[in-house]
Scaffold this motif. Sequence first.
Motif, PDB file in Angstrom:
ATOM      1  N   PRO A   1       1.818  -7.665   4.235  1.00  0.00           N
ATOM      2  CA  PRO A   1       2.600  -9.069   3.973  1.00  0.00           C
ATOM      3  C   PRO A   1       3.078  -9.141   2.523  1.00  0.00           C
ATOM      4  N   GLY A   2       3.898  -9.802   2.010  1.00  0.00           N
ATOM      5  CA  GLY A   2       4.403 -10.061   0.566  1.00  0.00           C
ATOM      6  C   GLY A   2       4.631  -8.875  -0.336  1.00  0.00           C
ATOM      7  N   LEU A   3       5.084  -7.598   0.219  1.00  0.00           N
ATOM      8  CA  LEU A   3       5.506  -6.627  -0.547  1.00  0.00           C
ATOM      9  C   LEU A   3       6.874  -6.331  -0.204  1.00  0.00           C
ATOM     10  N   LYS A   4       7.673  -5.843  -1.145  1.00  0.00           N
ATOM     11  CA  LYS A   4       8.929  -5.147  -0.778  1.00  0.00           C
ATOM     12  C   LYS A   4       8.979  -3.689  -0.794  1.00  0.00           C
ATOM     13  N   LYS A   5      10.198  -3.371  -0.035  1.00  0.00           N
ATOM     14  CA  LYS A   5      10.210  -1.730   0.296  1.00  0.00           C
ATOM     15  C   LYS A   5      10.360  -1.006  -1.004  1.00  0.00           C
ATOM     16  N   GLU A   6      10.477  -1.508  -1.984  1.00  0.00           N
ATOM     17  CA  GLU A   6      10.367  -0.712  -3.170  1.00  0.00           C
ATOM     18  C   GLU A   6       8.969  -0.506  -3.779  1.00  0.00           C
ATOM     19  N   ASP A   7       8.193  -1.241  -3.117  1.00  0.00           N
ATOM     20  CA  ASP A   7       6.604  -1.323  -3.600  1.00  0.00           C
ATOM     21  C   ASP A   7       5.934  -0.056  -3.281  1.00  0.00           C
ATOM     22  N   PHE A   8       6.509   0.573  -2.271  1.00  0.00           N
ATOM     23  CA  PHE A   8       5.710   1.477  -1.357  1.00  0.00           C
ATOM     24  C   PHE A   8       6.112   3.016  -1.854  1.00  0.00           C
ATOM     25  N   LYS A   9       5.295   3.794  -1.656  1.00  0.00           N
ATOM     26  CA  LYS A   9       5.478   5.379  -1.926  1.00  0.00           C
ATOM     27  C   LYS A   9       4.763   6.119  -0.927  1.00  0.00           C
ATOM     28  N   ILE A  10       5.450   6.986  -0.299  1.00  0.00           N
ATOM     29  CA  ILE A  10       4.971   7.716   0.733  1.00  0.00           C
ATOM     30  C   ILE A  10       5.323   9.257   0.713  1.00  0.00           C
ATOM     31  N   ASN A  11       4.111   9.933   0.456  1.00  0.00           N
ATOM     32  CA  ASN A  11       4.307  11.254   0.272  1.00  0.00           C
ATOM     33  C   ASN A  11       3.639  12.064   1.491  1.00  0.00           C
ATOM     34  N   LEU A  12       4.253  13.435   1.547  1.00  0.00           N
ATOM     35  CA  LEU A  12       3.464  14.380   2.453  1.00  0.00           C
ATOM     36  C   LEU A  12       3.061  15.535   1.845  1.00  0.00           C
ATOM     37  N   ASP A  13       1.481  15.773   1.905  1.00  0.00           N
ATOM     38  CA  ASP A  13       1.027  17.076   1.197  1.00  0.00           C
ATOM     39  C   ASP A  13       0.445  17.841   2.259  1.00  0.00           C
ATOM     40  N   LYS A  14       1.354  18.969   2.465  1.00  0.00           N
ATOM     41  CA  LYS A  14       0.771  19.800   3.631  1.00  0.00           C
ATOM     42  C   LYS A  14       0.721  19.100   4.732  1.00  0.00           C
ATOM     43  N   ASN A  15      -0.370  18.647   5.665  1.00  0.00           N
ATOM     44  CA  ASN A  15      -0.454  18.035   6.761  1.00  0.00           C
ATOM     45  C   ASN A  15      -1.104  16.530   6.550  1.00  0.00           C
TER      46      ASN A  15
END
Length: 146
Positions: free
Chosen positions: A59-73
């Motif tokens: 809670p308390g964050l915005k969607k711009e605050d997130f970073k989602i990465n995929l490195d291999k699996n």
Amino acid sequence: MTLVKFANGNNGSALKPWFNDVFDSVFNDSYVADRLTSRIPAVNIAESESDFHIELAVPGLKKEDFKINLDKNILNISAEKKNETTPEGKKYNRREYSYSSFVRSFTLPETADYSKIEAEYVDGILKVNVAKREEAKVLSREISVK
């Protein structure tokens, strides 16, 4: 019989060892420890017939605050929030800055379809859906007894 641990070697009144033990444990264990340690969000992981569902309570964050990465699996989810507003005309004697960050990593199974990963942030919950490969989806059928 109850054993009470006192800190020996303290000079002063007879209540001082008891006073220090009680207040050290109360303040250091709950207040100070909570303020100094980084908070890692709680996570729920579920599986359906066609998807893996990962939900993080942030809670308390915005969607711009997130970073989602995929490195291999390995799916890495991180967030960083800084609050650096400085109102003019105020003189501060003490001010605590608001800064929080976290990183969570999840190893995806071989049955996951890495090209079909979706994320959505609603009401303080980050929902990440990872689709399963077609060949990994559970096929159900009835088997007759001979």
